[in-house]
Enzyme design. Structure first.
Site, mmCIF file in Angstrom:
data_model
loop_
_atom_site.group_PDB
_atom_site.id
_atom_site.type_symbol
_atom_site.label_atom_id
_atom_site.label_comp_id
_atom_site.label_asym_id
_atom_site.label_seq_id
_atom_site.Cartn_x
_atom_site.Cartn_y
_atom_site.Cartn_z
ATOM 1 N N TYR A 15 0.636 -1.087 -0.068
ATOM 2 C CA TYR A 15 0.179 0.255 0.038
ATOM 3 C C TYR A 15 0.825 1.318 0.098
ATOM 4 O O TYR A 15 0.310 2.383 -0.094
ATOM 5 C CB TYR A 15 -0.745 0.027 1.204
ATOM 6 N N HIS A 20 -4.314 6.228 -0.953
ATOM 7 C CA HIS A 20 -4.715 6.284 0.395
ATOM 8 C C HIS A 20 -3.436 6.566 1.534
ATOM 9 O O HIS A 20 -3.992 6.759 2.561
ATOM 10 C CB HIS A 20 -5.562 4.866 0.567
ATOM 11 N N ASN A 68 -9.247 1.379 8.129
ATOM 12 C CA ASN A 68 -10.846 1.345 8.461
ATOM 13 C C ASN A 68 -10.871 1.072 10.088
ATOM 14 O O ASN A 68 -11.745 1.170 10.686
ATOM 15 C CB ASN A 68 -11.416 0.324 7.755
ATOM 16 N N ASP A 93 -5.917 11.448 3.254
ATOM 17 C CA ASP A 93 -6.001 11.675 1.639
ATOM 18 C C ASP A 93 -7.551 12.217 1.529
ATOM 19 O O ASP A 93 -8.569 11.834 2.117
ATOM 20 C CB ASP A 93 -6.043 10.445 0.868
ATOM 21 N N ASN A 114 -13.264 6.738 5.659
ATOM 22 C CA ASN A 114 -13.377 5.436 6.678
ATOM 23 C C ASN A 114 -12.296 5.615 7.907
ATOM 24 O O ASN A 114 -12.587 5.265 8.969
ATOM 25 C CB ASN A 114 -13.207 4.377 6.109
#
Length: 194
Positions: A15, A20, A68, A93, A114
């Site tokens: 990631y 994100h 999350n 973001d 989230n």
């Protein structure tokens, strides 16, 4: 009481370069300026480093939870260091801003993000300072998940990193208690196209 600056993102190399993780990019820049490295703190569900930035005592933190579940880490670090919401800054973001634009915002809702939504679930006071790093919107709500979890184009990523640099430049004002001045400086940069 130190400032707590949290960057939101997803842990793991898969990631690291995705849109994100813009909040992590911001934290990495601050740590780089302080010539400091993050250390894993499992009990706090975070990677942390305590630094002096522009004469202010700061804790930089990146959750090791998924985006999350960011609130779990934020709550744990706030409780451990006894930090109140008025000393909390959260960088993340923002779909509603284009790449190349960063904005400071005091308080407000979660805007469907989230990570912020989970922070709201775990903290009492939503009146913390947010740094919103523009990533743009894919145009369709159905495309948002794939969009935020993918890498931006080279041009968009350069714009995002430029806006992060501009946000880093106003951090001395934030840490000095001049949030209004920091907002004016950051928001004027793009409005004037400087």
């Amino acid at each position: 009481m130190p400032y707590l600056i949290f960057g939101l993102g997803n842990p793991g190399p898969g990631y690291a370069e995705t849109r994100h993780n813009a909040g992590f990019w911001f934290l990495d820049r601050l740590a780089q300026i302080a010539n400091a490295g993050f250390k894993l703190q499992n009990k706090l569900s975070s990677e942390l480093v305590r630094v002096s930035l522009h004469g202010a005592d700061c804790i930089l933190a990146k959750p090791t939870t998924s985006m999350n579940h960011s609130g779990q880490a934020v709550r744990a670090v706030m409780d451990y260091y006894k930090i109140s919401a008025d000393r909390l800054v959260v960088a993340y973001d923002e779909l509603d801003l284009p790449p190349g634009v960063a904005r400071l915002k005091q308080g407000g809702g979660h805007g469907g993000h989230n990570g912020l939504r989970d922070i709201f679930r775990h903290t009492v006071d939503p009146d913390f300072l947010r740094l919103r790093i523009g990533i743009g919107h894919p145009g369709s709500k159905d495309a948002v998940t794939a969009y935020v979890l993918s890498r931006a184009s080279a041009a968009q990523e350069r714009l995002m990193r430029d806006s992060i640099s501009e946000a880093v430049d106003v951090i001395p004002r934030v840490l000095g208690g001049d949030v209004a001045g920091a907002m004016m400086e950051l928001h004027t940069v793009k409005e004037n196209g400087l």
